[in-house]
Design a protein around this motif. Sequence first.
Motif, PDB file in Angstrom:
ATOM      1  N   SER A 146       0.832  -1.208   0.000  1.00 47.64           N
ATOM      2  CA  SER A 146       0.000   0.000   0.000  1.00 47.64           C
ATOM      3  C   SER A 146       0.866   1.257   0.000  1.00 47.64           C
ATOM      4  CB  SER A 146      -0.923   0.007   1.220  1.00 47.64           C
ATOM      5  OG  SER A 146      -1.829  -1.073   1.177  1.00 47.64           O
ATOM      6  N   SER A 147       1.960   1.209   0.729  1.00 47.06           N
ATOM      7  CA  SER A 147       2.836   2.382   0.768  1.00 47.06           C
ATOM      8  C   SER A 147       3.485   2.644  -0.587  1.00 47.06           C
ATOM      9  CB  SER A 147       3.901   2.213   1.861  1.00 47.06           C
ATOM     10  OG  SER A 147       4.789   1.154   1.561  1.00 47.06           O
ATOM     11  N   TRP A 148       3.847   1.581  -1.309  1.00 42.34           N
ATOM     12  CA  TRP A 148       4.390   1.751  -2.668  1.00 42.34           C
ATOM     13  C   TRP A 148       3.337   2.345  -3.595  1.00 42.34           C
ATOM     14  CZ3 TRP A 148       8.949   2.195  -4.661  1.00 42.34           C
ATOM     15  CH2 TRP A 148      10.045   1.545  -4.106  1.00 42.34           C
ATOM     16  N   LEU A 149       2.121   1.824  -3.543  1.00 44.11           N
ATOM     17  CA  LEU A 149       1.054   2.343  -4.411  1.00 44.11           C
ATOM     18  C   LEU A 149       0.796   3.818  -4.129  1.00 44.11           C
ATOM     19  CD1 LEU A 149      -1.477  -0.647  -4.307  1.00 44.11           C
ATOM     20  CD2 LEU A 149       0.051  -0.008  -6.191  1.00 44.11           C
ATOM     21  N   ALA A 150       0.755   4.174  -2.845  1.00 50.05           N
ATOM     22  CA  ALA A 150       0.520   5.578  -2.499  1.00 50.05           C
ATOM     23  C   ALA A 150       1.632   6.465  -3.028  1.00 50.05           C
ATOM     24  CB  ALA A 150       0.404   5.719  -0.981  1.00 50.05           C
ATOM     25  N   LEU A 151       2.880   6.021  -2.871  1.00 49.07           N
ATOM     26  CA  LEU A 151       4.016   6.823  -3.321  1.00 49.07           C
ATOM     27  C   LEU A 151       3.982   7.049  -4.826  1.00 49.07           C
ATOM     28  CD1 LEU A 151       6.677   8.233  -2.686  1.00 49.07           C
ATOM     29  CD2 LEU A 151       7.826   6.023  -2.884  1.00 49.07           C
ATOM     30  N   ILE A 152       3.705   5.999  -5.567  1.00 44.36           N
ATOM     31  CA  ILE A 152       3.636   6.128  -7.028  1.00 44.36           C
ATOM     32  C   ILE A 152       2.477   7.037  -7.420  1.00 44.36           C
ATOM     33  CG2 ILE A 152       3.273   4.863  -9.187  1.00 44.36           C
ATOM     34  CD1 ILE A 152       4.718   2.492  -7.863  1.00 44.36           C
ATOM     35  N   GLY A 153       1.350   6.915  -6.698  1.00 49.03           N
ATOM     36  CA  GLY A 153       0.223   7.797  -6.976  1.00 49.03           C
ATOM     37  C   GLY A 153       0.566   9.254  -6.750  1.00 49.03           C
ATOM     38  N   TYR A 154       1.273   9.542  -5.658  1.00 47.85           N
ATOM     39  CA  TYR A 154       1.689  10.920  -5.395  1.00 47.85           C
ATOM     40  C   TYR A 154       2.616  11.441  -6.497  1.00 47.85           C
ATOM     41  CZ  TYR A 154       0.183  10.113  -0.526  1.00 47.85           C
ATOM     42  OH  TYR A 154      -0.529   9.828   0.606  1.00 47.85           O
ATOM     43  N   LEU A 155       3.472  10.540  -7.003  1.00 44.61           N
ATOM     44  CA  LEU A 155       4.477  10.960  -7.990  1.00 44.61           C
ATOM     45  C   LEU A 155       3.962  10.968  -9.423  1.00 44.61           C
ATOM     46  CD1 LEU A 155       7.646   9.109  -6.628  1.00 44.61           C
ATOM     47  CD2 LEU A 155       7.338  11.582  -6.813  1.00 44.61           C
ATOM     48  N   ALA A 156       2.734  10.499  -9.650  1.00 44.76           N
ATOM     49  CA  ALA A 156       2.213  10.370 -11.015  1.00 44.76           C
ATOM     50  C   ALA A 156       2.328  11.659 -11.829  1.00 44.76           C
ATOM     51  CB  ALA A 156       0.763   9.879 -10.978  1.00 44.76           C
ATOM     52  N   PRO A 157       1.895  12.822 -11.325  1.00 45.77           N
ATOM     53  CA  PRO A 157       2.027  14.043 -12.137  1.00 45.77           C
ATOM     54  C   PRO A 157       3.475  14.391 -12.458  1.00 45.77           C
ATOM     55  CG  PRO A 157       0.502  14.382 -10.309  1.00 45.77           C
ATOM     56  CD  PRO A 157       1.211  13.089 -10.047  1.00 45.77           C
ATOM     57  N   VAL A 158       4.385  14.130 -11.519  1.00 43.49           N
ATOM     58  CA  VAL A 158       5.800  14.420 -11.762  1.00 43.49           C
ATOM     59  C   VAL A 158       6.337  13.531 -12.880  1.00 43.49           C
ATOM     60  CG1 VAL A 158       8.110  14.452 -10.739  1.00 43.49           C
ATOM     61  CG2 VAL A 158       6.122  15.125  -9.365  1.00 43.49           C
ATOM     62  N   MET A 159       5.999  12.245 -12.838  1.00 40.57           N
ATOM     63  CA  MET A 159       6.485  11.325 -13.858  1.00 40.57           C
ATOM     64  C   MET A 159       5.911  11.677 -15.228  1.00 40.57           C
ATOM     65  SD  MET A 159       6.752   7.646 -11.876  1.00 40.57           S
ATOM     66  CE  MET A 159       5.110   7.611 -11.185  1.00 40.57           C
ATOM     67  N   LEU A 160       4.633  12.062 -15.279  1.00 40.96           N
ATOM     68  CA  LEU A 160       4.024  12.446 -16.551  1.00 40.96           C
ATOM     69  C   LEU A 160       4.658  13.724 -17.094  1.00 40.96           C
ATOM     70  CD1 LEU A 160       0.263  11.716 -15.791  1.00 40.96           C
ATOM     71  CD2 LEU A 160       1.741  10.458 -17.373  1.00 40.96           C
ATOM     72  N   ALA A 161       4.917  14.677 -16.213  1.00 40.03           N
ATOM     73  CA  ALA A 161       5.531  15.931 -16.664  1.00 40.03           C
ATOM     74  C   ALA A 161       6.937  15.693 -17.194  1.00 40.03           C
ATOM     75  CB  ALA A 161       5.548  16.936 -15.513  1.00 40.03           C
ATOM     76  N   ARG A 162       7.703  14.843 -16.523  1.00 37.17           N
ATOM     77  CA  ARG A 162       9.046  14.521 -17.010  1.00 37.17           C
ATOM     78  C   ARG A 162       8.969  13.810 -18.363  1.00 37.17           C
ATOM     79  NH1 ARG A 162      12.645  11.437 -12.834  1.00 37.17           N
ATOM     80  NH2 ARG A 162      13.998  11.599 -14.649  1.00 37.17           N
ATOM     81  N   LYS A 163       8.006  12.905 -18.502  1.00 41.46           N
ATOM     82  CA  LYS A 163       7.831  12.198 -19.777  1.00 41.46           C
ATOM     83  C   LYS A 163       7.534  13.183 -20.897  1.00 41.46           C
ATOM     84  CE  LYS A 163       6.835   8.638 -22.525  1.00 41.46           C
ATOM     85  NZ  LYS A 163       7.849   7.660 -22.965  1.00 41.46           N
ATOM     86  N   ALA A 164       6.775  14.248 -20.590  1.00 42.48           N
ATOM     87  CA  ALA A 164       6.421  15.256 -21.591  1.00 42.48           C
ATOM     88  C   ALA A 164       7.522  16.284 -21.805  1.00 42.48           C
ATOM     89  CB  ALA A 164       5.130  15.959 -21.181  1.00 42.48           C
ATOM     90  N   GLY A 165       8.641  16.161 -21.114  1.00 44.04           N
ATOM     91  CA  GLY A 165       9.755  17.086 -21.298  1.00 44.04           C
ATOM     92  C   GLY A 165       9.546  18.440 -20.674  1.00 44.04           C
ATOM     93  N   LYS A 166       8.725  18.506 -19.618  1.00 40.23           N
ATOM     94  CA  LYS A 166       8.432  19.786 -18.986  1.00 40.23           C
ATOM     95  C   LYS A 166       9.443  20.105 -17.888  1.00 40.23           C
ATOM     96  CE  LYS A 166       4.716  20.027 -21.430  1.00 40.23           C
ATOM     97  NZ  LYS A 166       4.569  21.033 -22.500  1.00 40.23           N
ATOM     98  N   ARG A 167       9.625  21.381 -17.642  1.00 43.52           N
ATOM     99  CA  ARG A 167      10.354  21.804 -16.468  1.00 43.52           C
ATOM    100  C   ARG A 167       9.422  21.658 -15.266  1.00 43.52           C
ATOM    101  NH1 ARG A 167      11.555  24.737 -20.625  1.00 43.52           N
ATOM    102  NH2 ARG A 167       9.728  26.040 -20.311  1.00 43.52           N
ATOM    103  N   VAL A 168       9.904  21.013 -14.225  1.00 48.99           N
ATOM    104  CA  VAL A 168       9.086  20.719 -13.048  1.00 48.99           C
ATOM    105  C   VAL A 168       9.699  21.395 -11.827  1.00 48.99           C
ATOM    106  CG1 VAL A 168       8.098  18.913 -11.594  1.00 48.99           C
ATOM    107  CG2 VAL A 168       8.420  18.497 -14.045  1.00 48.99           C
ATOM    108  N   LEU A 169       8.880  22.165 -11.124  1.00 48.69           N
ATOM    109  CA  LEU A 169       9.313  22.842  -9.910  1.00 48.69           C
ATOM    110  C   LEU A 169       8.587  22.255  -8.708  1.00 48.69           C
ATOM    111  CD1 LEU A 169       9.009  26.603 -11.012  1.00 48.69           C
ATOM    112  CD2 LEU A 169      10.860  25.016 -11.503  1.00 48.69           C
TER     113      LEU A 169
END
Length: 511
Positions: A146-169
Amino acid sequence: MAKICMTHGWHDDNKGDSAILMGTIDFLDQLIDAEQGRSDVSGAGVAKAEGHRIDILPIDDQVFATERGPFRHIRRRYRERVTVGQPLMPPMRDKLRFVTSLLGLGAKMMFGKQGRSGNDIIDAADLVVVKGGHIFHNGSFKKTLSSWLALIGYLAPVMLARKAGKRVLLLGHSFGPFKTPAQERFFLRTLSDCLVVSREEITHAMTQKADPKLPHALLGTDMAFAMAPRASDEHAAVKAPNGVASPYAVITLRDWWGLDQQAFAERVEVLSRSLLESRERLGIERLLVVPHVLGPTDIENDQRISQLVFDHLQKALATAGGEDLATRIELVQGDPSPDALVDLYRDAQFLVGTRFHSVIFALMSGTPVYALSYCGPKAPGIMRDFGLGDSVQDIENFDPARIVADIEQLVADKAFPALAEKVIAEKLAITADITRDFLRRAPGRAGVWGQRELKLNDAAFPAPVATATTAAPVNSAPADAAAADTMAADAPAGDNSATAAHDSEPVVRGA
């Protein structure tokens, strides 16, 4: 006009999270406008934008679950500039939808765009900003899966933004605790090409120990400090009953998982009695109990614990011959904006804050403050930054006598307001320099900043000459108070803020 996607948005019932969003928007507006106005980049005669377009992605659809509309105070402040998209991830309690969304995230990472609104907003953004605060932690989960699933869920927007080549702050964050060391390493590696600005030293130390060390990880501050407070008269009747000013102090309370509410109420009783018995030395006549956060979840609703403690205080003081003291304790009710709370705390003689952002609002106002810490490094870390590292105790076993003694010293320190202002200005200036440098140097696609498309790299934005300590404070611009009272345009589907009730007038319950 830049298009900024702000992820991990949370409900305006939480006044601290609302203030973080406001502060981040105000901070980026001024930072981007300053860059756009530079003659060596934009050319003479290029007008500044009237603020920048903000698309908020909620952390999950739990934020829509209360009767008060989410982002209602944000909409009043920024009106048509703000839109709210559908969340990328459902709450973890909806296990089937959550796992399905994770599979969709995997497909997105492997094969590209899947057409969901949150993905589209990230793809269309010039800049992706992860709202600050204490979002990234999973140490309280009992099961590792459950802790792994939660962590990945929290990071989902960051991973998508990196995949799209965006600058992430990531501006103004506290991290941890994590369930396992492997999860901490995975988390930090996911942020390897993002700008990570910690709001306190403990989190910053974690980023510096990462393997490999994060190349863009620096120490800044909580972004609520960047909010430019607007004038408010929401608490006029509270501050001056019947039109007569009456000096007061504030205490903010919160519930917490596993907190013994009865024992907590008894300690607050001892504290309240001691403060009021010392009222002449402390310069107060009343003690206001303020529910700083109204939800959206039950554990986040301070009204319940505040009412419980208030009722306990009234009964305990009255039966112990303290009827006069009981009349001096008041419960403030209503749905104040962050601006209204800053205004209320500014005029207090001091504040004892369990709610972390009530502490920050007091520091913003130069009000002497004592913190009761309830989760992670945020309260001890921030208080240490202001030279108040000894003015913090744990919510579950605080010593009332020590608090009263420390507050007497804090109230007597007439230099504190100027010191607090200096610390905030310096930290905001450093955060601005960090962010500006990252936007100038980071590789990536060109973004639309102002009226021309600019490549954010060394050639377009030479490194600044000024040092961090000489930069102007980001929250120094005057605010338009009238704009704060203007409701936003119609809300998009899924956001009921436009139809939500207006802010209610604050109500004070005395004995």
